[in-house]
Motif scaffolding. Structure first.
Motif, PDB file in Angstrom:
ATOM      1  N   SER A 101       0.816  -1.213   0.000  1.00  0.00           N
ATOM      2  CA  SER A 101       0.000   0.000   0.000  1.00  0.00           C
ATOM      3  C   SER A 101       0.848   1.261   0.000  1.00  0.00           C
ATOM      4  CB  SER A 101      -0.942   0.003   1.220  1.00  0.00           C
ATOM      5  OG  SER A 101      -1.901  -1.024   1.106  1.00  0.00           O
ATOM      6  N   VAL A 102       2.150   1.094  -0.231  1.00  0.00           N
ATOM      7  CA  VAL A 102       3.082   2.215  -0.353  1.00  0.00           C
ATOM      8  C   VAL A 102       3.874   1.993  -1.637  1.00  0.00           C
ATOM      9  CG1 VAL A 102       4.907   3.547   0.756  1.00  0.00           C
ATOM     10  CG2 VAL A 102       3.276   2.266   2.157  1.00  0.00           C
ATOM     11  N   ALA A 103       4.139   3.069  -2.373  1.00  0.00           N
ATOM     12  CA  ALA A 103       4.813   2.910  -3.664  1.00  0.00           C
ATOM     13  C   ALA A 103       5.892   3.959  -3.855  1.00  0.00           C
ATOM     14  CB  ALA A 103       3.807   2.990  -4.809  1.00  0.00           C
ATOM     15  N   LEU A 104       6.855   3.612  -4.702  1.00  0.00           N
ATOM     16  CA  LEU A 104       7.796   4.588  -5.238  1.00  0.00           C
ATOM     17  C   LEU A 104       7.235   5.061  -6.571  1.00  0.00           C
ATOM     18  CD1 LEU A 104      10.704   5.914  -5.139  1.00  0.00           C
ATOM     19  CD2 LEU A 104      11.369   4.053  -6.678  1.00  0.00           C
ATOM     20  N   GLN A 105       7.139   6.360  -6.754  1.00  0.00           N
ATOM     21  CA  GLN A 105       6.741   6.924  -8.040  1.00  0.00           C
ATOM     22  C   GLN A 105       7.878   7.764  -8.600  1.00  0.00           C
ATOM     23  OE1 GLN A 105       3.024   9.116  -7.516  1.00  0.00           O
ATOM     24  NE2 GLN A 105       1.834   7.330  -8.120  1.00  0.00           N
ATOM     25  N   PHE A 106       7.965   7.774  -9.928  1.00  0.00           N
ATOM     26  CA  PHE A 106       8.886   8.677 -10.605  1.00  0.00           C
ATOM     27  C   PHE A 106       8.311   8.982 -11.974  1.00  0.00           C
ATOM     28  CE2 PHE A 106      10.228   4.328 -11.355  1.00  0.00           C
ATOM     29  CZ  PHE A 106      10.556   4.260 -12.702  1.00  0.00           C
ATOM     30  N   ASP A 107       8.786  10.064 -12.569  1.00  0.00           N
ATOM     31  CA  ASP A 107       8.294  10.499 -13.869  1.00  0.00           C
ATOM     32  C   ASP A 107       9.353  10.240 -14.924  1.00  0.00           C
ATOM     33  OD1 ASP A 107       5.994  11.439 -12.599  1.00  0.00           O
ATOM     34  OD2 ASP A 107       6.904  13.393 -12.206  1.00  0.00           O
ATOM     35  N   VAL A 108       8.904   9.779 -16.101  1.00  0.00           N
ATOM     36  CA  VAL A 108       9.831   9.515 -17.197  1.00  0.00           C
ATOM     37  C   VAL A 108       9.355  10.207 -18.465  1.00  0.00           C
ATOM     38  CG1 VAL A 108      10.588   7.297 -16.262  1.00  0.00           C
ATOM     39  CG2 VAL A 108       8.683   7.364 -17.869  1.00  0.00           C
ATOM     40  N   TYR A 109      10.323  10.585 -19.269  1.00  0.00           N
ATOM     41  CA  TYR A 109      10.046  11.102 -20.604  1.00  0.00           C
ATOM     42  C   TYR A 109      10.969  10.352 -21.557  1.00  0.00           C
ATOM     43  CZ  TYR A 109      10.535  14.300 -24.617  1.00  0.00           C
ATOM     44  OH  TYR A 109      10.619  14.829 -25.876  1.00  0.00           O
ATOM     45  N   VAL A 110      10.369   9.540 -22.421  1.00  0.00           N
ATOM     46  CA  VAL A 110      11.125   8.758 -23.402  1.00  0.00           C
ATOM     47  C   VAL A 110      10.568   9.114 -24.777  1.00  0.00           C
ATOM     48  CG1 VAL A 110      11.843   6.449 -24.120  1.00  0.00           C
ATOM     49  CG2 VAL A 110      11.394   6.913 -21.694  1.00  0.00           C
ATOM     50  N   PRO A 111      11.207  10.047 -25.488  1.00  0.00           N
ATOM     51  CA  PRO A 111      10.630  10.540 -26.737  1.00  0.00           C
ATOM     52  C   PRO A 111      10.651   9.529 -27.882  1.00  0.00           C
ATOM     53  CG  PRO A 111      12.775  11.544 -26.330  1.00  0.00           C
ATOM     54  CD  PRO A 111      12.425  10.791 -25.106  1.00  0.00           C
ATOM     55  N   ASP A 112      11.660   8.635 -27.885  1.00  0.00           N
ATOM     56  CA  ASP A 112      11.784   7.654 -28.966  1.00  0.00           C
ATOM     57  C   ASP A 112      11.634   6.247 -28.404  1.00  0.00           C
ATOM     58  OD1 ASP A 112      12.419   9.735 -30.850  1.00  0.00           O
ATOM     59  OD2 ASP A 112      14.438   9.782 -29.962  1.00  0.00           O
ATOM     60  N   ALA A 113      11.447   5.290 -29.302  1.00  0.00           N
ATOM     61  CA  ALA A 113      11.191   3.904 -28.870  1.00  0.00           C
ATOM     62  C   ALA A 113      12.380   3.335 -28.090  1.00  0.00           C
ATOM     63  CB  ALA A 113      10.889   3.036 -30.078  1.00  0.00           C
ATOM     64  N   TRP A 114      12.096   2.775 -26.925  1.00  0.00           N
ATOM     65  CA  TRP A 114      13.084   2.060 -26.108  1.00  0.00           C
ATOM     66  C   TRP A 114      12.711   0.589 -26.191  1.00  0.00           C
ATOM     67  CZ3 TRP A 114      13.789   3.130 -20.128  1.00  0.00           C
ATOM     68  CH2 TRP A 114      14.782   2.275 -19.612  1.00  0.00           C
ATOM     69  N   THR A 115      13.597  -0.218 -26.746  1.00  0.00           N
ATOM     70  CA  THR A 115      13.253  -1.625 -26.905  1.00  0.00           C
ATOM     71  C   THR A 115      14.517  -2.480 -26.965  1.00  0.00           C
ATOM     72  OG1 THR A 115      11.958  -3.188 -28.259  1.00  0.00           O
ATOM     73  CG2 THR A 115      13.236  -1.546 -29.448  1.00  0.00           C
ATOM     74  N   GLY A 116      14.391  -3.696 -26.437  1.00  0.00           N
ATOM     75  CA  GLY A 116      15.403  -4.727 -26.651  1.00  0.00           C
ATOM     76  C   GLY A 116      16.610  -4.742 -25.753  1.00  0.00           C
ATOM     77  N   THR A 117      16.995  -3.618 -25.178  1.00  0.00           N
ATOM     78  CA  THR A 117      18.184  -3.585 -24.334  1.00  0.00           C
ATOM     79  C   THR A 117      18.077  -2.445 -23.333  1.00  0.00           C
ATOM     80  OG1 THR A 117      20.613  -3.780 -24.390  1.00  0.00           O
ATOM     81  CG2 THR A 117      19.621  -2.038 -25.734  1.00  0.00           C
ATOM     82  N   GLY A 118      18.750  -2.597 -22.211  1.00  0.00           N
ATOM     83  CA  GLY A 118      18.755  -1.555 -21.190  1.00  0.00           C
ATOM     84  C   GLY A 118      17.699  -1.759 -20.132  1.00  0.00           C
ATOM     85  N   GLN A 119      18.106  -1.634 -18.863  1.00  0.00           N
ATOM     86  CA  GLN A 119      17.210  -1.813 -17.727  1.00  0.00           C
ATOM     87  C   GLN A 119      17.494  -0.721 -16.706  1.00  0.00           C
ATOM     88  OE1 GLN A 119      17.990  -5.902 -16.298  1.00  0.00           O
ATOM     89  NE2 GLN A 119      18.975  -6.227 -18.277  1.00  0.00           N
ATOM     90  N   LEU A 120      16.463  -0.210 -16.086  1.00  0.00           N
ATOM     91  CA  LEU A 120      16.638   0.786 -15.030  1.00  0.00           C
ATOM     92  C   LEU A 120      16.616   0.072 -13.685  1.00  0.00           C
ATOM     93  CD1 LEU A 120      16.798   3.676 -13.885  1.00  0.00           C
ATOM     94  CD2 LEU A 120      14.293   3.741 -13.978  1.00  0.00           C
ATOM     95  N   GLU A 121      17.742   0.073 -13.002  1.00  0.00           N
ATOM     96  CA  GLU A 121      17.800  -0.546 -11.676  1.00  0.00           C
ATOM     97  C   GLU A 121      17.745   0.531 -10.607  1.00  0.00           C
ATOM     98  OE1 GLU A 121      19.779  -4.083  -9.085  1.00  0.00           O
ATOM     99  OE2 GLU A 121      20.178  -3.887 -11.223  1.00  0.00           O
ATOM    100  N   ILE A 122      16.888   0.312  -9.602  1.00  0.00           N
ATOM    101  CA  ILE A 122      16.690   1.245  -8.502  1.00  0.00           C
ATOM    102  C   ILE A 122      16.921   0.490  -7.203  1.00  0.00           C
ATOM    103  CG2 ILE A 122      15.037   2.775  -7.339  1.00  0.00           C
ATOM    104  CD1 ILE A 122      13.465   2.798 -10.025  1.00  0.00           C
ATOM    105  N   SER A 123      17.689   1.079  -6.295  1.00  0.00           N
ATOM    106  CA  SER A 123      17.884   0.461  -4.987  1.00  0.00           C
ATOM    107  C   SER A 123      17.658   1.501  -3.900  1.00  0.00           C
ATOM    108  CB  SER A 123      19.300  -0.118  -4.848  1.00  0.00           C
ATOM    109  OG  SER A 123      19.459  -0.736  -3.577  1.00  0.00           O
TER     110      SER A 123
END
Length: 464
Positions: free
Chosen positions: A313-335
């Motif tokens: 019942s508690v969340a981390l929120q963040f805002d993203v802006y990705v203007p072009d297609a992101w696909t196939g590679t790359g991961q966002l890790e958060i700790s």
């Protein structure tokens, strides 16, 4: 006829012995008027028959009813009734459970609501051989619900999209602080979303309350909520800096000019211009100051979110802006603390470990993490909010334990390095033994802003 009504209602709820069932037709056939079937029909009131009512009121007068609910029509002249049309739909009723003054009928799930013809919408029509009677009464689909809100921290003029079900014909919104919106609301004809433009002057935080064809819906209390900001990148002192990190000078101005000020370009443009992040490599880390810095003591957040709140019942929120297609590679890790020793989807830091303080989560927007299916991700020409319940972080994924927000705060504050960190990981992604996505050079523009902790408890609105 009072006796008939009482016995019939008792039969409806299974309260009379079966031996009395044979008596019902005898009583129901009695009439002071042999021509009762020609009597004028009238509905005086409509009652909801709710045997499972939590407040024990099982027979309650109502001004609307929902599909699937049983209602009782109270009035007169019902003897001889042949058809009941609800929103034009020929609806079954059991004439053995009918008296001249009461009819019980369940609203069929196939009854049209918003798609009903305007001439019959919100009507109950009774038909006998020699008469027709129509009563105006509001028919609704199931209660509207909210599943998510896209852009929970919008700047004035930005678009907000609220997703859910049965949100058709949303016409009125109340934002935190009592700000009302009635103009410029667009809603999906299938009820899956509504959208509006953020007005100026909204200073409060909390829920959005919406009114539509199927009633009231309320979002979780995370709209415009900056009470528990982790980092918004406006204060250089909030951002940590050492050899493994990007620095305050690597921040950029909001490329959309929305009013957000400084934002993160996840992989700075200078790195992208040099070929991006190689396959198998990680970008440098973005981190908060950590340890003795007051803003990194999350105990401050428990004045807004009780420590006893369950982690889902508690969340981390963040805002993203990705203007072009992101696909196939790359991961966002958060700790939630700086203690990562391995990286990427499925890594140890994202899993439950009884012996190690795991508090990490990996966001892979281009892959369905349930099925492994690949797609592409873009936010188009706008900022979008991502909401991740804390129950998806590391040790809190253990659904056999009853973790609370206080556990998260205590675990984080007890770490050797309590910096909140995030980074672009560009390793191969092994979804299963049969499915692996090999990494390739990462050159996608990804902008991030406004990490915050928010309450995300769903709100159920009662009809009564």
């Amino acid at each position: 006829m009072k006796t008939i009504f009482n016995k019939t209602k008792a039969l409806l709820y299974g309260l009379l012995p079966l031996g009395l069932l044979a008596l019902t037709p005898f009583f129901a056939s009695c009439s002071d008027d042999d021509d009762a079937g020609s009597a004028q029909m009238v509905i005086n009131k409509v009652y909801l028959e709710n045997a499972a009512a939590k407040d024990s009121v099982t027979d309650r007068e109502v001004s609307f009813a929902r599909l699937g609910q049983m209602i009782r029509l109270e009035g007169s002249g019902f003897t001889g009734l042949r058809h009941i049309y609800i929103n034009g739909y020929d609806t079954y009723f059991n004439n053995a459970l009918m008296t001249d003054n009461n009819v019980w009928v369940t609203l069929n799930g196939n009854t049209p609501v918003d798609k009903a013809d305007s001439t019959v919408r919100n009507t109950i029509t009774l038909v006998k051989d020699n008469a027709t009677y129509t009563y105006k009464f509001t028919i609704r689909a199931s209660a509207p619900t909210i599943s998510s809100v896209d852009n929970t921290l919008p700047e004035p003029g930005e678009k907000v999209i609220v997703y859910g079900s049965n949100l058709q014909e949303t016409t009125h919104l109340t934002l935190p602080g009592g700000v009302e919106v009635t103009d410029g609301i667009t809603s999906d004809e299938d009820g899956k979303w509504y959208s509006f433009t953020m007005p100026s002057g909204v200073t409060g935080s909390g829920s959005i309350t919406s009114e539509g064809a199927n009633g009231t819906a309320v979002t979780p209390a995370y709209f415009n909520n900056k009470n528990c900001t982790v980092i918004d990148f406006e204060n250089s002192a909030d951002l940590g800096g050492w050899s493994a990190t990007y620095k305050y000078d690597d921040l950029v101005d909001d490329p959309l000019g929305s009013g957000r000020g400084k934002v993160v370009e996840l992989v700075p443009q200078s790195v992208l211009d040099a070929g991006g992040i190689k396959a198998g490599a990680n970008a440098s880390i973005w981190a908060t100051t950590g340890n003795d810095y007051a803003n990194d003591d999350w105990t401050r957040m428990e004045s807004f979110i009780p420590g006893s709140t369950p982690v889902d019942s508690v969340a981390l929120q963040f805002d993203v802006y990705v203007p072009d297609a992101w696909t196939g590679t790359g991961q966002l890790e958060i700790s939630l603390q700086n203690n990562l020793s391995n990286y990427g989807f499925g890594s140890g830091g994202t899993q439950y470990n009884k012996d190690y303080m795991t508090q990490a989560f990996v966001w892979v927007p281009w892959m369905d993490t349930e099925t492994g299916a690949q797609s592409s991700f873009t936010t188009g020409n706008r900022w979008q909010t991502i909401t991740v319940p804390l129950s998806k972080f590391g040790r809190y994924t253990n659904d056999k334990a009853s973790y609370t927000f206080d556990n998260v705060v205590t675990d984080r504050n007890s770490g050797s390095y309590r910096n909140f960190v995030f980074l672009l990981v560009n390793s191969d992604l092994e979804f299963s033994d049969d499915l692996t996505y090999p990494a390739s050079p990462f050159t996608t523009k990804v902008y991030i802003d406004n990490f915050r902790i928010v309450p995300c408890t769903s709100v159920t609105v009662s009809d009564f």
